[in-house]
Scaffold this motif. Sequence first.
Motif, short mmCIF file in Angstrom:
data_model
loop_
_atom_site.label_atom_id
_atom_site.label_comp_id
_atom_site.label_asym_id
_atom_site.label_seq_id
_atom_site.Cartn_x
_atom_site.Cartn_y
_atom_site.Cartn_z
N PRO A 94 32.63 55.92 27.70
CA PRO A 94 32.40 55.40 29.05
C PRO A 94 31.93 56.48 30.02
O PRO A 94 32.00 57.67 29.72
N SER A 95 31.45 56.02 31.17
CA SER A 95 31.14 56.94 32.26
C SER A 95 31.66 56.33 33.55
O SER A 95 32.13 55.19 33.57
N GLY A 96 31.60 57.10 34.63
CA GLY A 96 32.04 56.58 35.92
C GLY A 96 33.55 56.49 36.03
O GLY A 96 34.29 57.17 35.31
N GLU A 97 34.01 55.61 36.93
CA GLU A 97 35.44 55.49 37.24
C GLU A 97 36.26 55.10 36.01
O GLU A 97 37.36 55.61 35.81
N VAL A 132 43.09 45.97 30.41
CA VAL A 132 43.50 45.41 31.70
C VAL A 132 43.90 46.52 32.66
O VAL A 132 44.21 47.64 32.26
N LEU A 133 43.93 46.13 33.94
CA LEU A 133 44.48 46.99 34.98
C LEU A 133 45.75 46.31 35.48
O LEU A 133 45.72 45.14 35.89
N HIS A 134 46.86 47.03 35.39
CA HIS A 134 48.13 46.45 35.79
C HIS A 134 48.89 47.49 36.61
O HIS A 134 49.17 48.58 36.12
N GLN A 135 49.17 47.15 37.86
CA GLN A 135 49.85 48.06 38.79
C GLN A 135 49.16 49.42 38.81
O GLN A 135 49.81 50.47 38.75
N GLN A 154 47.70 40.26 35.76
CA GLN A 154 46.95 41.47 35.38
C GLN A 154 45.46 41.20 35.51
O GLN A 154 44.99 40.09 35.27
N GLN A 155 44.72 42.25 35.86
CA GLN A 155 43.27 42.10 35.99
C GLN A 155 42.57 42.49 34.70
O GLN A 155 42.74 43.60 34.20
N ALA A 156 41.78 41.58 34.16
CA ALA A 156 40.99 41.88 32.96
C ALA A 156 39.81 42.76 33.34
O ALA A 156 39.12 42.52 34.33
N LEU A 157 39.59 43.82 32.55
CA LEU A 157 38.41 44.67 32.73
C LEU A 157 37.41 44.47 31.60
O LEU A 157 36.19 44.56 31.82
N LEU A 158 37.91 44.23 30.39
CA LEU A 158 37.07 43.99 29.21
C LEU A 158 37.85 43.12 28.24
O LEU A 158 39.09 43.18 28.21
N THR A 159 37.13 42.37 27.39
CA THR A 159 37.81 41.66 26.32
C THR A 159 36.94 41.58 25.08
O THR A 159 35.72 41.73 25.16
N PHE A 191 30.17 46.85 32.96
CA PHE A 191 30.91 45.66 33.41
C PHE A 191 32.35 46.04 33.79
O PHE A 191 32.88 45.56 34.79
N ALA A 192 32.96 46.92 33.00
CA ALA A 192 34.31 47.39 33.35
C ALA A 192 34.30 48.10 34.70
O ALA A 192 35.19 47.90 35.54
N ASN A 193 33.29 48.92 34.93
CA ASN A 193 33.18 49.61 36.22
C ASN A 193 32.96 48.62 37.37
O ASN A 193 33.53 48.79 38.46
N GLN A 194 32.16 47.59 37.13
CA GLN A 194 31.96 46.56 38.16
C GLN A 194 33.27 45.84 38.48
O GLN A 194 33.55 45.52 39.63
N ASN A 195 34.07 45.59 37.45
CA ASN A 195 35.33 44.89 37.68
C ASN A 195 36.33 45.76 38.44
O ASN A 195 37.10 45.26 39.26
N LEU A 196 36.29 47.07 38.18
CA LEU A 196 37.14 47.99 38.95
C LEU A 196 36.72 48.00 40.42
O LEU A 196 37.56 47.99 41.32
#
Length: 211
Positions: A94-97, A132-135, A154-159, A191-196
């Motif tokens: 990955p790259s970015g955040e 996912v992103l959780h807390q 929880q927020q899904a970032l990728l599946t 897409f994961a970066n967009q979701n973040l």
Amino acid sequence: MPFELPNLPYAYDALEPAISSRTLELHHDKHHRTYVETLNKLIAGKPLEKESLERVILESARDKSELEIFNNAAQHWNHSFFWHCLKPGGGGKPSGEIARLIDRDFGGYDGFAKSFKEAATKQFGTGWAWLVLHQGKLDIRKTGDADLPLIDGQQALLTLDVWEHAYYLDYQNRRPDFIQAFLDMLLNWDFANQNLANPDQWGDPHRHAAE
Ligand code: MN3
């Protein structure tokens, strides 16, 4: 009809050789379409018909008698989200955040890949593997059947879809090879970066929980 089958964000053959055109066409045009059509029939004339997809999922998740609605609504959401988790020429590091968070929470890409492969391989029978992103922290999860992180706040970032219909024509019983192809050739880190950056785009679970 309240819910519609979204178009794929790429051509049927765009993900070859990792996913064949035949698999993608069946998966999108038959499996995903059936979830959408069944959902629309099940909610026709009910109060849920006027709700967002996320509300239909959360409302039906609370009520065992609405399991069929939940399954079809959640599968519609999961697949709509999943198509964006794939991209031609994707995969790799990955790259970015998201790269920064993977280093922080998994000790680097290899730690992430090991956990993700384990979750996706060990999900028994049908289901999904998730980042996912959780807390504020990244985590890897697996869910059975149609279950999804949204219902647990929880927020899904990728599946990755690990139902057999996602890979059987191309890989038969070799699910680990499909998972490796996803990681090496398909995974859409953008897409994961967009979701973040934009948690509301796919239904921020905290926003919905508060409604
Ligand atoms: Mn599927």
